[in-house]
Enzyme design. Sequence first.
Site, PDB file in Angstrom:
ATOM      1  N   TYR A   1      35.242  21.106 -36.940  1.00 47.53           N
ATOM      2  CA  TYR A   1      33.978  21.512 -36.325  1.00 47.53           C
ATOM      3  C   TYR A   1      33.218  22.392 -37.309  1.00 47.53           C
ATOM      4  O   TYR A   1      33.594  23.550 -37.543  1.00 47.53           O
ATOM      5  CB  TYR A   1      34.214  22.313 -35.046  1.00 47.53           C
ATOM      6  CG  TYR A   1      34.694  21.532 -33.851  1.00 47.53           C
ATOM      7  CD1 TYR A   1      34.801  20.145 -33.871  1.00 47.53           C
ATOM      8  CD2 TYR A   1      35.041  22.185 -32.670  1.00 47.53           C
ATOM      9  CE1 TYR A   1      35.241  19.440 -32.767  1.00 47.53           C
ATOM     10  CE2 TYR A   1      35.483  21.490 -31.561  1.00 47.53           C
ATOM     11  CZ  TYR A   1      35.576  20.124 -31.614  1.00 47.53           C
ATOM     12  OH  TYR A   1      36.017  19.435 -30.514  1.00 47.53           O
TER      13      TYR A   1
ATOM     14  N   PHE B   1      32.950  16.284 -24.065  1.00 42.42           N
ATOM     15  CA  PHE B   1      31.568  15.944 -23.706  1.00 42.42           C
ATOM     16  C   PHE B   1      31.359  16.062 -22.195  1.00 42.42           C
ATOM     17  O   PHE B   1      30.876  15.125 -21.548  1.00 42.42           O
ATOM     18  CB  PHE B   1      31.188  14.539 -24.171  1.00 42.42           C
ATOM     19  CG  PHE B   1      31.160  14.351 -25.656  1.00 42.42           C
ATOM     20  CD1 PHE B   1      30.778  15.382 -26.495  1.00 42.42           C
ATOM     21  CD2 PHE B   1      31.513  13.138 -26.224  1.00 42.42           C
ATOM     22  CE1 PHE B   1      30.738  15.202 -27.876  1.00 42.42           C
ATOM     23  CE2 PHE B   1      31.488  12.947 -27.596  1.00 42.42           C
ATOM     24  CZ  PHE B   1      31.098  13.986 -28.422  1.00 42.42           C
ATOM     25  N   PRO B   2      31.715  17.193 -21.579  1.00 41.96           N
ATOM     26  CA  PRO B   2      31.594  17.301 -20.124  1.00 41.96           C
ATOM     27  C   PRO B   2      30.155  17.230 -19.629  1.00 41.96           C
ATOM     28  O   PRO B   2      29.927  16.935 -18.449  1.00 41.96           O
ATOM     29  CB  PRO B   2      32.204  18.675 -19.817  1.00 41.96           C
ATOM     30  CG  PRO B   2      32.039  19.457 -21.081  1.00 41.96           C
ATOM     31  CD  PRO B   2      32.216  18.449 -22.185  1.00 41.96           C
ATOM     32  N   LEU B   3      29.197  17.468 -20.530  1.00 39.84           N
ATOM     33  CA  LEU B   3      27.788  17.379 -20.142  1.00 39.84           C
ATOM     34  C   LEU B   3      27.095  16.191 -20.811  1.00 39.84           C
ATOM     35  O   LEU B   3      25.890  16.182 -21.022  1.00 39.84           O
ATOM     36  CB  LEU B   3      27.059  18.686 -20.481  1.00 39.84           C
ATOM     37  CG  LEU B   3      27.541  19.903 -19.699  1.00 39.84           C
ATOM     38  CD1 LEU B   3      26.843  21.171 -20.165  1.00 39.84           C
ATOM     39  CD2 LEU B   3      27.315  19.700 -18.194  1.00 39.84           C
ATOM     40  N   GLY B   4      27.873  15.185 -21.165  1.00 37.56           N
ATOM     41  CA  GLY B   4      27.317  13.950 -21.705  1.00 37.56           C
ATOM     42  C   GLY B   4      27.366  13.852 -23.206  1.00 37.56           C
ATOM     43  O   GLY B   4      27.649  12.802 -23.752  1.00 37.56           O
ATOM     44  N   GLY B   5      27.042  14.916 -23.896  1.00 38.13           N
ATOM     45  CA  GLY B   5      27.127  14.922 -25.350  1.00 38.13           C
ATOM     46  C   GLY B   5      26.163  13.983 -26.039  1.00 38.13           C
ATOM     47  O   GLY B   5      26.325  13.685 -27.214  1.00 38.13           O
TER      48      GLY B   5
ATOM     49  N   PRO C   1      24.720   9.771 -21.223  1.00 35.60           N
ATOM     50  CA  PRO C   1      23.787  10.649 -20.514  1.00 35.60           C
ATOM     51  C   PRO C   1      24.164  10.812 -19.053  1.00 35.60           C
ATOM     52  O   PRO C   1      24.676   9.889 -18.408  1.00 35.60           O
ATOM     53  CB  PRO C   1      22.436   9.942 -20.684  1.00 35.60           C
ATOM     54  CG  PRO C   1      22.766   8.542 -21.091  1.00 35.60           C
ATOM     55  CD  PRO C   1      24.060   8.612 -21.825  1.00 35.60           C
ATOM     56  N   LEU C   2      23.899  11.999 -18.538  1.00 40.44           N
ATOM     57  CA  LEU C   2      24.234  12.297 -17.150  1.00 40.44           C
ATOM     58  C   LEU C   2      23.313  11.523 -16.206  1.00 40.44           C
ATOM     59  O   LEU C   2      22.175  11.202 -16.544  1.00 40.44           O
ATOM     60  CB  LEU C   2      24.080  13.793 -16.906  1.00 40.44           C
ATOM     61  CG  LEU C   2      24.969  14.719 -17.747  1.00 40.44           C
ATOM     62  CD1 LEU C   2      24.690  16.166 -17.385  1.00 40.44           C
ATOM     63  CD2 LEU C   2      26.441  14.395 -17.556  1.00 40.44           C
TER      64      LEU C   2
END
Length: 280
Positions: free
Chosen positions: A60, A207-211, A215-216
């Site tokens: 990272y 990627f819990p929010l889509g990353g 897409p959510l």
Amino acid sequence: MTDKTFSLGGDLTIDRLGFGAMRLAMGTFGGPARAPESGIAVLRRAVELGVNHIDTAGFYGRGAVRANELIRTALTPYPDGLVIATKVGPLLGPSGMPSEQATPDQLRGLVEADLRALGLDRLDLVYLRVGGMTGPGGESIAERFAVLAELRAEGLIRHLGVSNVDAAQLAEARAIAPVTAVQNQHADDMGLLAECEEAGIAYVPYFPLGGGRNPLDTDRLGKVAARLGATVAQVQLALLLATSPSVLAIPGTGTLGHLEENLAANALSLSDEDLSDLRS
């Protein structure tokens, strides 16, 4: 254990809503490096707000700005109870992306590099990250996981995990050494999630929010968010945590505003009506 905490490996109690370090060094995969001061401020604020589980990796980073060095600079001496999880396996390719995989004889060096960068004598949790950005499966992980099991026996690692794996690969790993956590892209592999829950293994969707890649469903999430006076991101995180008591969420950000928004999801309670709307 309360519904907001998880006993990792039976000896580390952590909040189920943690922090992912991937975006500390850069906002997007191809974007420029962030100012190190921003990442340091976010990390210190995260701990102030109660985060005690940080997920990171040696790969990272962008240029000289590396997540592990930011963590060490911001948080040492580390507060009691802080759990730092890292991942080994991917190697940076010519493009600067983690597009290559380490061989078994390279894994020790990667673990030792994480120990140095983080300023630790032992890593709390190390995942073997398998494959690239495609889905799991199709290769044996036994030889590589056995190397990490040896490092655990030597005392360099406390707990082991696997990432981007299917059920067969998880079984391979569990036949070699105890697996404490699985980190996969989705929380909708209900068979694997059920196995983890039964075995007391944490399931950590990345990627819990889509990353940006998945897409959510903002229409569905937005309906519930409006009803609750919350944001779409907060509802998504609350939904993940409602999926199973074994699910941990590790949203990442490089900004203080998003950090505080994400962590506020811990106080969000979804009703049966909310869950029905979100899952319909």
